[in-house]
Scaffold this motif. Sequence first.
Motif, short mmCIF file in Angstrom:
data_model
loop_
_atom_site.label_atom_id
_atom_site.label_comp_id
_atom_site.label_asym_id
_atom_site.label_seq_id
_atom_site.Cartn_x
_atom_site.Cartn_y
_atom_site.Cartn_z
N LYS A 83 -18.77 -3.79 21.07
CA LYS A 83 -18.85 -4.25 22.58
C LYS A 83 -19.53 -2.90 22.76
CE LYS A 83 -15.54 -8.25 22.12
NZ LYS A 83 -15.80 -8.55 22.53
N ARG A 84 -20.46 -2.97 24.24
CA ARG A 84 -20.47 -1.69 24.66
C ARG A 84 -20.99 -2.64 26.23
NH1 ARG A 84 -26.51 -1.77 22.05
NH2 ARG A 84 -26.65 -3.81 22.41
N VAL A 85 -19.84 -1.88 27.01
CA VAL A 85 -20.73 -1.64 29.02
C VAL A 85 -21.96 -2.53 29.70
CG1 VAL A 85 -19.58 -0.68 31.33
CG2 VAL A 85 -18.27 -0.52 28.72
N GLY A 86 -22.06 -3.42 29.79
CA GLY A 86 -23.34 -2.88 30.52
C GLY A 86 -23.98 -3.32 28.95
N LYS A 87 -24.10 -3.90 28.17
CA LYS A 87 -24.86 -4.44 27.08
C LYS A 87 -24.37 -6.05 26.60
CE LYS A 87 -26.82 0.58 26.53
NZ LYS A 87 -26.79 1.28 25.80
N LYS A 88 -24.76 -5.81 25.87
CA LYS A 88 -25.05 -7.25 24.65
C LYS A 88 -23.98 -6.92 23.66
CE LYS A 88 -26.82 -10.82 22.03
NZ LYS A 88 -28.78 -11.87 21.64
N ASP A 89 -22.91 -7.76 23.09
CA ASP A 89 -22.59 -7.30 22.09
C ASP A 89 -23.05 -7.31 20.41
OD1 ASP A 89 -20.76 -6.99 23.70
OD2 ASP A 89 -18.91 -8.67 23.31
N ILE A 90 -23.20 -6.67 19.91
CA ILE A 90 -23.92 -7.29 18.37
C ILE A 90 -22.74 -7.54 17.71
CG2 ILE A 90 -25.86 -6.01 19.30
CD1 ILE A 90 -24.83 -3.18 17.77
N ASN A 91 -23.32 -7.24 16.43
CA ASN A 91 -22.30 -7.73 14.68
C ASN A 91 -22.46 -6.55 13.99
OD1 ASN A 91 -20.87 -10.10 15.84
ND2 ASN A 91 -22.48 -11.46 15.57
N GLY A 92 -21.56 -6.45 13.62
CA GLY A 92 -22.07 -5.67 12.01
C GLY A 92 -21.01 -5.48 10.80
N THR A 93 -21.38 -4.56 10.09
CA THR A 93 -20.74 -4.44 9.13
C THR A 93 -20.77 -3.34 8.42
OG1 THR A 93 -20.82 -6.70 8.50
CG2 THR A 93 -19.51 -6.03 5.87
N PHE A 94 -19.12 -2.58 8.05
CA PHE A 94 -18.84 -1.26 7.88
C PHE A 94 -18.49 -1.43 6.75
CE2 PHE A 94 -16.87 2.69 7.95
CZ PHE A 94 -17.67 3.62 8.69
N TYR A 95 -18.83 -0.72 5.20
CA TYR A 95 -18.20 -0.58 4.07
C TYR A 95 -17.35 0.14 3.74
CZ TYR A 95 -21.64 -4.66 4.07
OH TYR A 95 -22.13 -6.15 4.09
N LEU A 96 -16.74 0.28 2.99
CA LEU A 96 -16.19 2.15 2.27
C LEU A 96 -15.93 1.51 0.68
CD1 LEU A 96 -13.25 1.97 4.95
CD2 LEU A 96 -15.69 3.04 5.33
N ALA A 97 -16.27 2.45 -0.10
CA ALA A 97 -15.81 2.36 -1.15
C ALA A 97 -15.28 3.81 -1.95
CB ALA A 97 -16.97 2.35 -2.38
N GLY A 98 -14.16 3.38 -2.48
CA GLY A 98 -14.07 4.93 -3.14
C GLY A 98 -12.97 4.50 -4.46
N LYS A 99 -12.74 6.19 -4.96
CA LYS A 99 -11.43 5.44 -6.60
C LYS A 99 -10.54 5.41 -6.05
CE LYS A 99 -11.63 6.97 -11.43
NZ LYS A 99 -12.49 7.83 -11.88
N PRO A 100 -9.75 5.05 -6.33
CA PRO A 100 -7.96 5.05 -5.89
C PRO A 100 -7.55 5.48 -7.31
CG PRO A 100 -8.53 2.64 -6.29
CD PRO A 100 -9.57 3.01 -6.53
N ALA A 101 -6.54 7.24 -5.95
CA ALA A 101 -5.60 7.74 -7.21
C ALA A 101 -4.52 7.92 -6.53
CB ALA A 101 -6.80 9.03 -6.74
N TYR A 102 -3.35 8.72 -7.19
CA TYR A 102 -2.44 9.16 -6.13
C TYR A 102 -2.26 10.52 -6.41
CZ TYR A 102 2.54 9.87 -6.01
OH TYR A 102 3.40 9.66 -4.85
N ASP A 103 -1.33 10.68 -4.76
CA ASP A 103 -1.81 11.75 -3.81
C ASP A 103 -0.34 11.97 -4.16
OD1 ASP A 103 -2.71 14.59 -2.84
OD2 ASP A 103 -1.37 13.76 -0.84
N ALA A 104 0.33 13.30 -4.31
CA ALA A 104 1.35 13.76 -4.65
C ALA A 104 2.36 13.89 -2.86
CB ALA A 104 1.94 14.13 -5.72
N ASN A 105 1.47 14.92 -2.53
CA ASN A 105 1.97 15.81 -1.21
C ASN A 105 1.97 14.55 -0.55
OD1 ASN A 105 1.32 17.64 -2.44
ND2 ASN A 105 -0.62 18.15 -2.56
#
Length: 464
Positions: free
Chosen positions: A340-362
């Motif tokens: 959503k942009r002020v004064g402009k047309k809304d646009i559609n998009g896709t955000f992709y995230l990929a990572g290896k699951p791991a446990y963080d003890a801290n």
Amino acid sequence: MPRYSLIILVFLLTAYTSCSSLKLNGPEAQAPPPALPKAELSLHLGLEIPLSFVQGKINESLTEKLFKEEGLELGNGLFADVDLKKNGLLSLSATDEGKLLVGLPVFLDGKVRLEKKIFGQKISSAIPFQENLSPQVSFIPQINSDYSFGIEELDILSWGKPLQYDFLGFNIDFEPLVKQKMIGVMEDQLRSGSLKSIDIKSIANDFWSTFGKPRYLDNGLSASYLYTQPEKLAIHDEFTKDQQLILNIGLEGEILRQKERPLATQLSPLPPVTQEKVEGNDFSLTLPIYVGFEEMAAYLDEKLKDSLITVEKQTKLLPQKFSLRHFGERTMITMEFIGKRVGKKDINGTFYLAGKPAYDANSQSIVLENVDFKLVTKSFLANTTNWMKRRKVLKAIQKKAVFPVGDNLEGAKAELLEKSQMKLSLFKLTLQSPEIFIDGIYPSTTGLDIYVRTSAGVNVEWNP
């Protein structure tokens, strides 16, 4: 115990982290998820049973009448009637060679008959005899594959006095006859009654009924049943100079998970016993907690619905839909959004995230390591000059997308504490210094398997 939480969208990004563009159609996207390791259960116990206890049980089960036979043929027209009775309490001790030595006072009551024809005349005569004997019996008990005790190398070492008699000029040796009968009696008495007091199968079944029953585990997002498949039970037995029977038992199995409720009778039978060297007093159990991708996506949809992510003063993102899947050995999160942009047309998009699951003890959380991400729109934030703005989107998602699983680890702790004291046949077991930790996180085709491992020492108390 501090409350744990599973944060699957915490990314280890610093100013020096370089994130390459995610290859959505590369080989990793087509690769299958990694094979799940075995969720193992193991128990090692060193059980000390006083021989005085075994001796008492044998005396309880040993019948007074050991055997009675009439008309036993001795040859040369001689026949014997023999009645052998218990005449006192049995004693039991261990030898330096690892054998058991049994002393059993008996009373031998009988008579010898002569039945012959001499010059056509039938001659019959009988002489009674009575003896108090103290036979010494040695044997080696063996544990069979069906958990029963077997008797090996049983032998009569002595009778306390000779069993030879002179009868009408005939020398009669009763030892071979009585020995044969006595060996049969002792084998039968020890197998059928006395050694059953040390019921190995009962001890194993008591434990197995505690840990093998199907258990329902609900983590708030997904629910499944966990049950145990036994694979191996090893026993090593020995007798010590301080008159103890040591049973070292090792039990190994696998924790299985299924969505449907197992049958009420779904308790796997124990495997046959194997004779192996077993050491230690310790316990380890892995609970494969499952969180489905669909449930995780639904959780994100509910939590981030109508939640605007500010990119800059004139630009905000509105998440529309989340989905998750495995990405080879990694996990991919997909977020569809409206820009959503002020004064402009809304646009559609896709955000992709990929990572290896791991446990963080801290942080006591699950993080995604080796993170790659990609933003796909027609124009909005799609060029490299807007790299920092794309990272701003990433950090905004990082802050909001949190999956709590504190109840899971609390549940694992409750499971462990529930079993911290167990009453088995003849023994009381107490878990010592229990620890609970995450041993691994593995993406599958439908969700994440989080292996929560509990381990502890085991204190064993004789408690008949």
